[in-house]
Design a protein around this motif. Sequence first.
Motif, PDB file in Angstrom:
ATOM      1  N   PHE A 193      24.775 -13.423 -68.643  1.00 52.24           N
ATOM      2  CA  PHE A 193      26.289 -13.459 -68.998  1.00 52.24           C
ATOM      3  C   PHE A 193      26.874 -14.870 -68.609  1.00 52.24           C
ATOM      4  O   PHE A 193      26.339 -15.816 -67.816  1.00 52.24           O
ATOM      5  CB  PHE A 193      27.107 -12.608 -67.918  1.00 52.24           C
ATOM      6  CG  PHE A 193      26.863 -11.112 -67.776  1.00 52.24           C
ATOM      7  CD1 PHE A 193      27.782 -10.337 -68.762  1.00 52.24           C
ATOM      8  CD2 PHE A 193      25.565 -10.514 -67.415  1.00 52.24           C
ATOM      9  CE1 PHE A 193      27.408  -8.999 -69.003  1.00 52.24           C
ATOM     10  CE2 PHE A 193      25.551  -9.018 -67.679  1.00 52.24           C
ATOM     11  CZ  PHE A 193      26.534  -8.472 -68.421  1.00 52.24           C
ATOM     12  N   GLU A 194      27.941 -15.066 -69.409  1.00 51.69           N
ATOM     13  CA  GLU A 194      28.638 -16.332 -69.221  1.00 51.69           C
ATOM     14  C   GLU A 194      29.525 -16.334 -67.891  1.00 51.69           C
ATOM     15  O   GLU A 194      29.613 -15.310 -67.409  1.00 51.69           O
ATOM     16  CB  GLU A 194      29.624 -16.337 -70.501  1.00 51.69           C
ATOM     17  CG  GLU A 194      29.226 -16.410 -71.771  1.00 51.69           C
ATOM     18  CD  GLU A 194      30.233 -16.245 -72.974  1.00 51.69           C
ATOM     19  OE1 GLU A 194      31.417 -16.051 -72.527  1.00 51.69           O
ATOM     20  OE2 GLU A 194      29.713 -16.393 -74.230  1.00 51.69           O
ATOM     21  N   LYS A 195      29.813 -17.477 -67.538  1.00 56.70           N
ATOM     22  CA  LYS A 195      30.143 -17.948 -66.266  1.00 56.70           C
ATOM     23  C   LYS A 195      29.558 -17.294 -64.972  1.00 56.70           C
ATOM     24  O   LYS A 195      30.071 -17.233 -63.779  1.00 56.70           O
ATOM     25  CB  LYS A 195      31.640 -17.380 -66.400  1.00 56.70           C
ATOM     26  CG  LYS A 195      32.600 -17.897 -67.278  1.00 56.70           C
ATOM     27  CD  LYS A 195      33.830 -17.022 -67.406  1.00 56.70           C
ATOM     28  CE  LYS A 195      34.761 -17.464 -68.502  1.00 56.70           C
ATOM     29  NZ  LYS A 195      36.028 -16.872 -68.342  1.00 56.70           N
ATOM     30  N   VAL A 196      28.162 -17.230 -65.208  1.00 55.43           N
ATOM     31  CA  VAL A 196      27.258 -16.901 -64.021  1.00 55.43           C
ATOM     32  C   VAL A 196      26.340 -18.173 -63.984  1.00 55.43           C
ATOM     33  O   VAL A 196      25.669 -18.419 -65.021  1.00 55.43           O
ATOM     34  CB  VAL A 196      26.569 -15.604 -64.105  1.00 55.43           C
ATOM     35  CG1 VAL A 196      25.491 -15.403 -62.936  1.00 55.43           C
ATOM     36  CG2 VAL A 196      27.471 -14.346 -64.212  1.00 55.43           C
ATOM     37  N   VAL A 197      25.944 -18.402 -62.703  1.00 64.15           N
ATOM     38  CA  VAL A 197      25.069 -19.643 -62.497  1.00 64.15           C
ATOM     39  C   VAL A 197      23.697 -19.012 -62.317  1.00 64.15           C
ATOM     40  O   VAL A 197      23.659 -18.194 -61.071  1.00 64.15           O
ATOM     41  CB  VAL A 197      25.575 -20.503 -61.473  1.00 64.15           C
ATOM     42  CG1 VAL A 197      24.332 -21.662 -61.277  1.00 64.15           C
ATOM     43  CG2 VAL A 197      26.744 -21.554 -61.829  1.00 64.15           C
ATOM     44  N   TYR A 198      22.770 -19.165 -63.209  1.00 62.26           N
ATOM     45  CA  TYR A 198      21.517 -18.376 -62.972  1.00 62.26           C
ATOM     46  C   TYR A 198      20.750 -19.493 -62.477  1.00 62.26           C
ATOM     47  O   TYR A 198      20.402 -20.634 -63.012  1.00 62.26           O
ATOM     48  CB  TYR A 198      20.754 -17.765 -64.070  1.00 62.26           C
ATOM     49  CG  TYR A 198      21.495 -16.696 -64.721  1.00 62.26           C
ATOM     50  CD1 TYR A 198      21.256 -15.369 -64.175  1.00 62.26           C
ATOM     51  CD2 TYR A 198      22.666 -16.834 -65.699  1.00 62.26           C
ATOM     52  CE1 TYR A 198      21.892 -14.137 -64.776  1.00 62.26           C
ATOM     53  CE2 TYR A 198      23.271 -15.662 -65.970  1.00 62.26           C
ATOM     54  CZ  TYR A 198      23.029 -14.315 -65.626  1.00 62.26           C
ATOM     55  OH  TYR A 198      23.579 -13.250 -65.966  1.00 62.26           O
ATOM     56  N   MET A 199      19.822 -19.414 -61.223  1.00 65.57           N
ATOM     57  CA  MET A 199      19.221 -20.290 -60.657  1.00 65.57           C
ATOM     58  C   MET A 199      17.541 -19.785 -60.627  1.00 65.57           C
ATOM     59  O   MET A 199      17.035 -18.773 -59.969  1.00 65.57           O
ATOM     60  CB  MET A 199      19.307 -20.232 -58.835  1.00 65.57           C
ATOM     61  CG  MET A 199      20.688 -20.699 -58.774  1.00 65.57           C
ATOM     62  SD  MET A 199      21.039 -20.596 -56.948  1.00 65.57           S
ATOM     63  CE  MET A 199      20.715 -19.143 -56.342  1.00 65.57           C
ATOM     64  N   PRO A 200      16.676 -20.384 -61.618  1.00 63.97           N
ATOM     65  CA  PRO A 200      15.459 -19.992 -62.000  1.00 63.97           C
ATOM     66  C   PRO A 200      14.521 -20.024 -60.515  1.00 63.97           C
ATOM     67  O   PRO A 200      14.509 -21.124 -60.049  1.00 63.97           O
ATOM     68  CB  PRO A 200      15.052 -20.799 -63.001  1.00 63.97           C
ATOM     69  CG  PRO A 200      16.021 -21.502 -63.531  1.00 63.97           C
ATOM     70  CD  PRO A 200      17.438 -21.388 -62.349  1.00 63.97           C
ATOM     71  N   CYS A 201      13.962 -18.894 -60.393  1.00 68.89           N
ATOM     72  CA  CYS A 201      12.811 -18.885 -59.409  1.00 68.89           C
ATOM     73  C   CYS A 201      11.626 -18.608 -59.868  1.00 68.89           C
ATOM     74  O   CYS A 201      11.194 -17.101 -59.953  1.00 68.89           O
ATOM     75  CB  CYS A 201      13.428 -17.992 -58.210  1.00 68.89           C
ATOM     76  SG  CYS A 201      15.093 -18.319 -57.441  1.00 68.89           S
ATOM     77  N   LEU A 202      10.789 -19.417 -60.219  1.00 68.48           N
ATOM     78  CA  LEU A 202       9.668 -19.306 -61.113  1.00 68.48           C
ATOM     79  C   LEU A 202       8.276 -19.689 -60.226  1.00 68.48           C
ATOM     80  O   LEU A 202       8.401 -20.462 -59.402  1.00 68.48           O
ATOM     81  CB  LEU A 202       9.811 -19.763 -62.546  1.00 68.48           C
ATOM     82  CG  LEU A 202      10.718 -19.352 -63.244  1.00 68.48           C
ATOM     83  CD1 LEU A 202      11.103 -20.084 -64.363  1.00 68.48           C
ATOM     84  CD2 LEU A 202      10.636 -17.768 -63.616  1.00 68.48           C
ATOM     85  N   PRO A 203       7.286 -19.486 -60.877  1.00 74.80           N
ATOM     86  CA  PRO A 203       5.986 -19.982 -60.180  1.00 74.80           C
ATOM     87  C   PRO A 203       6.039 -21.472 -60.157  1.00 74.80           C
ATOM     88  O   PRO A 203       5.551 -22.186 -59.327  1.00 74.80           O
ATOM     89  CB  PRO A 203       4.847 -19.353 -60.849  1.00 74.80           C
ATOM     90  CG  PRO A 203       5.186 -18.316 -61.408  1.00 74.80           C
ATOM     91  CD  PRO A 203       6.868 -18.407 -61.789  1.00 74.80           C
ATOM     92  N   GLU A 204       6.478 -22.219 -61.246  1.00 72.56           N
ATOM     93  CA  GLU A 204       6.481 -23.570 -61.553  1.00 72.56           C
ATOM     94  C   GLU A 204       7.407 -24.332 -60.129  1.00 72.56           C
ATOM     95  O   GLU A 204       7.026 -25.317 -59.920  1.00 72.56           O
ATOM     96  CB  GLU A 204       7.051 -23.868 -62.601  1.00 72.56           C
ATOM     97  CG  GLU A 204       6.356 -23.207 -63.975  1.00 72.56           C
ATOM     98  CD  GLU A 204       6.651 -22.061 -64.247  1.00 72.56           C
ATOM     99  OE1 GLU A 204       7.827 -21.989 -64.921  1.00 72.56           O
ATOM    100  OE2 GLU A 204       6.168 -20.950 -63.831  1.00 72.56           O
TER     101      GLU A 204
END
Length: 284
Positions: A193-204
């Motif tokens: 969604f627009e206007k949501v800050v997504y914080m990637p939490c991945l193996p890397e």
Amino acid sequence: DRQSARSSMMALACVKLSLLLLLNDMGGHALLQQAPTMKLQVARNVNFGKLQGGYLFPEIGRRRRAFAEAQPELAERIISLGIGDTTQPVPPHILEGLVGGAEKLGTSEGYSGYGAEQGNAELRAKIAEYVYGGKVDADEVFVSDGAKCDIARLQLMFGSGVTSAVQDPSYPVYVDTSVMMGQTGEVGETGQFEKVVYMPCLPENDFFPDLEKTPRADVIYFCSPNNPTGAVATKDQLEALVQKALKEGSLIVFDAAYAPFIKSEGVPKSIFDVDGADRCAIEV
């Protein structure tokens, strides 16, 4: 009697209104039976229309069942990452307390009426002492019906003008309630969604977001252990998260629903194990 009749009439009115709202949601306007020319003029919250394909967990269940029906020989090998459920009976000491408490309500001496709005005072004191080790006061503890409901209630307090940050992937309630409150824009081709800050939490990145590259958000939703990855944030990582919130004037909503599963020494089970969290965090 008059009171019973009044209750029945109110219940019937609620059922009729629910049917009208349902029909209105299905398209067009529902007409009142008593007044055929009158149309329902109540509009649905338009933000509900932004939600994508229903709640995630029922969709997982549907796909799991479809796979099992198509390939029954593999059905027992499915590892479901859908909604969890309890598998063991209620422990005897808890059951005894529930039964005893209910029985008291059946006596003149034990009946207590409505409980305290913040929860039982003795229970709140025990939670502050045993769960948080005195890091919070009893009057800072609120006993509710669960973290999911509390997250939705907190959204009411924040309103529609805030920006939320969420772990990616994360429990869907954080985003869904933000959408329903009108905090977000439309969903893009990526499903975000627009206007949501997504914080990637991945193996890397060891399943912890790069806070230096994370834009500021008003409210940061953080779950440890994370659902669905199971990743647990270290004390150093949570200290960095708290410092970011303090620096940027943000609020952390820390979801500790799975904290009892943490068994490693030195790994925080509560955000309040971190200095400064008492100035920028709410734990559910």
